[in-house]
Design a protein around this motif. Sequence first.
Motif, PDB file in Angstrom:
ATOM      1  N   LEU A 153     -17.181  84.799  17.837  1.00 30.26           N
ATOM      2  CA  LEU A 153     -16.637  83.844  16.814  1.00 30.26           C
ATOM      3  C   LEU A 153     -17.252  82.680  17.757  1.00 30.26           C
ATOM      4  O   LEU A 153     -17.586  81.744  16.479  1.00 30.26           O
ATOM      5  CB  LEU A 153     -15.372  83.097  16.984  1.00 30.26           C
ATOM      6  CG  LEU A 153     -13.927  84.292  16.202  1.00 30.26           C
ATOM      7  CD1 LEU A 153     -12.627  83.416  16.157  1.00 30.26           C
ATOM      8  CD2 LEU A 153     -14.821  84.393  14.758  1.00 30.26           C
ATOM      9  N   HIS A 189     -20.292  81.631  15.233  1.00 28.76           N
ATOM     10  CA  HIS A 189     -20.046  81.376  13.989  1.00 28.76           C
ATOM     11  C   HIS A 189     -19.880  80.730  13.668  1.00 28.76           C
ATOM     12  O   HIS A 189     -19.739  79.996  13.501  1.00 28.76           O
ATOM     13  CB  HIS A 189     -18.475  82.248  13.371  1.00 28.76           C
ATOM     14  CG  HIS A 189     -18.221  83.227  12.265  1.00 28.76           C
ATOM     15  ND1 HIS A 189     -18.293  82.487  11.092  1.00 28.76           N
ATOM     16  CD2 HIS A 189     -18.026  83.744  11.615  1.00 28.76           C
ATOM     17  CE1 HIS A 189     -17.707  82.750  10.062  1.00 28.76           C
ATOM     18  NE2 HIS A 189     -17.729  84.645  11.021  1.00 28.76           N
ATOM     19  N   ASP A 227     -19.078  79.358   9.877  1.00 28.42           N
ATOM     20  CA  ASP A 227     -17.650  78.676   9.492  1.00 28.42           C
ATOM     21  C   ASP A 227     -17.111  78.306  11.024  1.00 28.42           C
ATOM     22  O   ASP A 227     -16.468  76.967  10.494  1.00 28.42           O
ATOM     23  CB  ASP A 227     -16.919  79.251   8.838  1.00 28.42           C
ATOM     24  CG  ASP A 227     -17.186  80.323   7.738  1.00 28.42           C
ATOM     25  OD1 ASP A 227     -18.494  79.754   7.480  1.00 28.42           O
ATOM     26  OD2 ASP A 227     -16.576  81.415   7.230  1.00 28.42           O
ATOM     27  N   ARG A 228     -17.188  79.161  11.745  1.00 28.32           N
ATOM     28  CA  ARG A 228     -16.781  77.663  12.805  1.00 28.32           C
ATOM     29  C   ARG A 228     -17.126  77.048  13.241  1.00 28.32           C
ATOM     30  O   ARG A 228     -16.392  75.082  13.743  1.00 28.32           O
ATOM     31  CB  ARG A 228     -15.887  78.861  14.460  1.00 28.32           C
ATOM     32  CG  ARG A 228     -15.632  78.095  15.327  1.00 28.32           C
ATOM     33  CD  ARG A 228     -15.721  79.076  16.268  1.00 28.32           C
ATOM     34  NE  ARG A 228     -15.814  77.905  17.890  1.00 28.32           N
ATOM     35  CZ  ARG A 228     -16.992  77.677  18.655  1.00 28.32           C
ATOM     36  NH1 ARG A 228     -17.895  77.773  18.761  1.00 28.32           N
ATOM     37  NH2 ARG A 228     -16.613  77.040  19.469  1.00 28.32           N
ATOM     38  N   ASP A 233      -6.222  80.169  11.225  1.00 32.15           N
ATOM     39  CA  ASP A 233      -7.879  79.544  11.524  1.00 32.15           C
ATOM     40  C   ASP A 233      -9.188  80.161  12.497  1.00 32.15           C
ATOM     41  O   ASP A 233      -8.429  80.269  13.394  1.00 32.15           O
ATOM     42  CB  ASP A 233      -7.681  78.336  11.725  1.00 32.15           C
ATOM     43  CG  ASP A 233      -8.297  77.530  10.713  1.00 32.15           C
ATOM     44  OD1 ASP A 233      -8.310  76.961   9.648  1.00 32.15           O
ATOM     45  OD2 ASP A 233      -9.293  76.864  11.029  1.00 32.15           O
ATOM     46  N   ILE A 234      -9.795  79.760  11.780  1.00 32.83           N
ATOM     47  CA  ILE A 234     -11.164  79.778  12.232  1.00 32.83           C
ATOM     48  C   ILE A 234     -11.630  78.897  13.464  1.00 32.83           C
ATOM     49  O   ILE A 234     -12.374  79.322  14.236  1.00 32.83           O
ATOM     50  CB  ILE A 234     -12.821  80.754  11.481  1.00 32.83           C
ATOM     51  CG1 ILE A 234     -14.349  80.798  12.562  1.00 32.83           C
ATOM     52  CG2 ILE A 234     -13.575  79.090  10.512  1.00 32.83           C
ATOM     53  CD1 ILE A 234     -14.356  81.952  11.281  1.00 32.83           C
ATOM     54  N   SER A 235     -11.368  77.565  13.381  1.00 28.05           N
ATOM     55  CA  SER A 235     -11.498  76.463  13.798  1.00 28.05           C
ATOM     56  C   SER A 235     -10.443  76.616  15.093  1.00 28.05           C
ATOM     57  O   SER A 235      -9.251  76.000  15.120  1.00 28.05           O
ATOM     58  CB  SER A 235     -11.257  74.862  13.178  1.00 28.05           C
ATOM     59  OG  SER A 235     -11.563  74.221  13.750  1.00 28.05           O
ATOM     60  N   GLN A 258      -6.321  82.093  15.939  1.00 22.89           N
ATOM     61  CA  GLN A 258      -7.770  81.873  15.973  1.00 22.89           C
ATOM     62  C   GLN A 258      -8.645  83.377  15.612  1.00 22.89           C
ATOM     63  O   GLN A 258      -8.893  84.186  16.207  1.00 22.89           O
ATOM     64  CB  GLN A 258      -9.001  81.364  17.012  1.00 22.89           C
ATOM     65  CG  GLN A 258     -10.388  80.982  16.920  1.00 22.89           C
ATOM     66  CD  GLN A 258     -10.787  80.232  17.785  1.00 22.89           C
ATOM     67  OE1 GLN A 258     -10.160  80.316  18.705  1.00 22.89           O
ATOM     68  NE2 GLN A 258     -11.785  79.521  17.398  1.00 22.89           N
ATOM     69  N   ASP A 270     -11.088  84.948  12.142  1.00 22.06           N
ATOM     70  CA  ASP A 270     -12.287  84.765  10.778  1.00 22.06           C
ATOM     71  C   ASP A 270     -11.408  85.694   9.654  1.00 22.06           C
ATOM     72  O   ASP A 270     -10.652  87.256   9.686  1.00 22.06           O
ATOM     73  CB  ASP A 270     -13.819  85.690  11.043  1.00 22.06           C
ATOM     74  CG  ASP A 270     -14.799  85.752   9.655  1.00 22.06           C
ATOM     75  OD1 ASP A 270     -14.202  85.284   8.684  1.00 22.06           O
ATOM     76  OD2 ASP A 270     -15.369  86.898   9.830  1.00 22.06           O
ATOM     77  N   TRP A 277      -9.880  89.823   9.794  1.00 25.18           N
ATOM     78  CA  TRP A 277      -8.215  89.341  10.819  1.00 25.18           C
ATOM     79  C   TRP A 277      -7.807  90.373   9.306  1.00 25.18           C
ATOM     80  O   TRP A 277      -7.706  89.840   8.191  1.00 25.18           O
ATOM     81  CB  TRP A 277      -7.723  88.095  10.585  1.00 25.18           C
ATOM     82  CG  TRP A 277      -6.209  88.232  11.396  1.00 25.18           C
ATOM     83  CD1 TRP A 277      -6.060  88.134  13.000  1.00 25.18           C
ATOM     84  CD2 TRP A 277      -5.140  87.355  10.899  1.00 25.18           C
ATOM     85  NE1 TRP A 277      -4.674  88.151  13.048  1.00 25.18           N
ATOM     86  CE2 TRP A 277      -4.369  88.077  11.959  1.00 25.18           C
ATOM     87  CE3 TRP A 277      -5.109  87.714   9.692  1.00 25.18           C
ATOM     88  CZ2 TRP A 277      -2.694  87.959  11.294  1.00 25.18           C
ATOM     89  CZ3 TRP A 277      -3.662  86.950   9.146  1.00 25.18           C
ATOM     90  CH2 TRP A 277      -2.931  87.245  10.409  1.00 25.18           C
TER      91      TRP A 277
END
Length: 199
Positions: free
Chosen positions: A8, A11, A13-14, A72-74, A98, A100, A104
Motif C-alpha cells: 500500500l 497506492h 488511493d492511500r 480503510d486504506i488510509s 488497513q 485495499d 481484502w
Amino acid sequence: MDDVPADLAEHPDRLRWNGKYGDAPALSPPHPLAERALALPMPDGPVLDLASGPSGSALRAAGAGQRVTAVDISEVALGRLGAEARRRGLDALITLVQADLGTWRPPHGYALVLCTGFWDRAVFGRAAGAVLPGGLLGWEAFTEDARVDRPGMPAEWCLAPGEPAAMLPDGCTVLDQADDPATRKRRILARFPGRPRPG
C-alpha cells in the motif's frame, strides 16, 4: 497506525485519502444507516465498517457494546479513529485494518456490515457473503446522477439503476431504500434471511 503494508506504500488511493483526511475534521458523525441498524435486533456477531474513514459509526457501535472491525486504506483515518476509541475507552472493541478493499476478503460472521462512502460491485458481493443469517447490511453510494456534477467520476464508482438491491441474495428484505437528490446518493438497509438471535 505506524506500519503501512508494503503493497500500500505507493497506492494512489492511500495517498489521495491520506491527503483528504489530513485536512478534514477529526471524526465523521455516526451515519443514519448505522443508527437505524443498531436499533434493530441482530444476531450475535461483530460489526464490519468498510471504507470506514475516521468513523463515528464504528464508535457508536462500540459504544453500544458491539465488537467492530473498521477497514480503510488510509492510516490517517484509522489513526484518528483509534485515538478517539482510546480516549473513549473503546479501543478493546475496535479492530483497525488497513487494506485495499479491492483485494481484502472479509471472513463470514458479521451481524452488521456497513459501507457508506464507497462502491465496487465485487466488494459488495464479498460483503454480502460476510453477513450472518438474520444480519443486516447498510450501504450508501453515489448514483449515476452524480456524474452530472462530477463528469470525471468513473461510472464504475456509481450505482446503476436498481443497485444494490438487485444484487442482494435471495430472501433478503429491504428495510429502507432512498435516493437523496441533494447528494445524489442512494442508501439501502437490508436484512438477510434467517432469524436474528440476540445475545
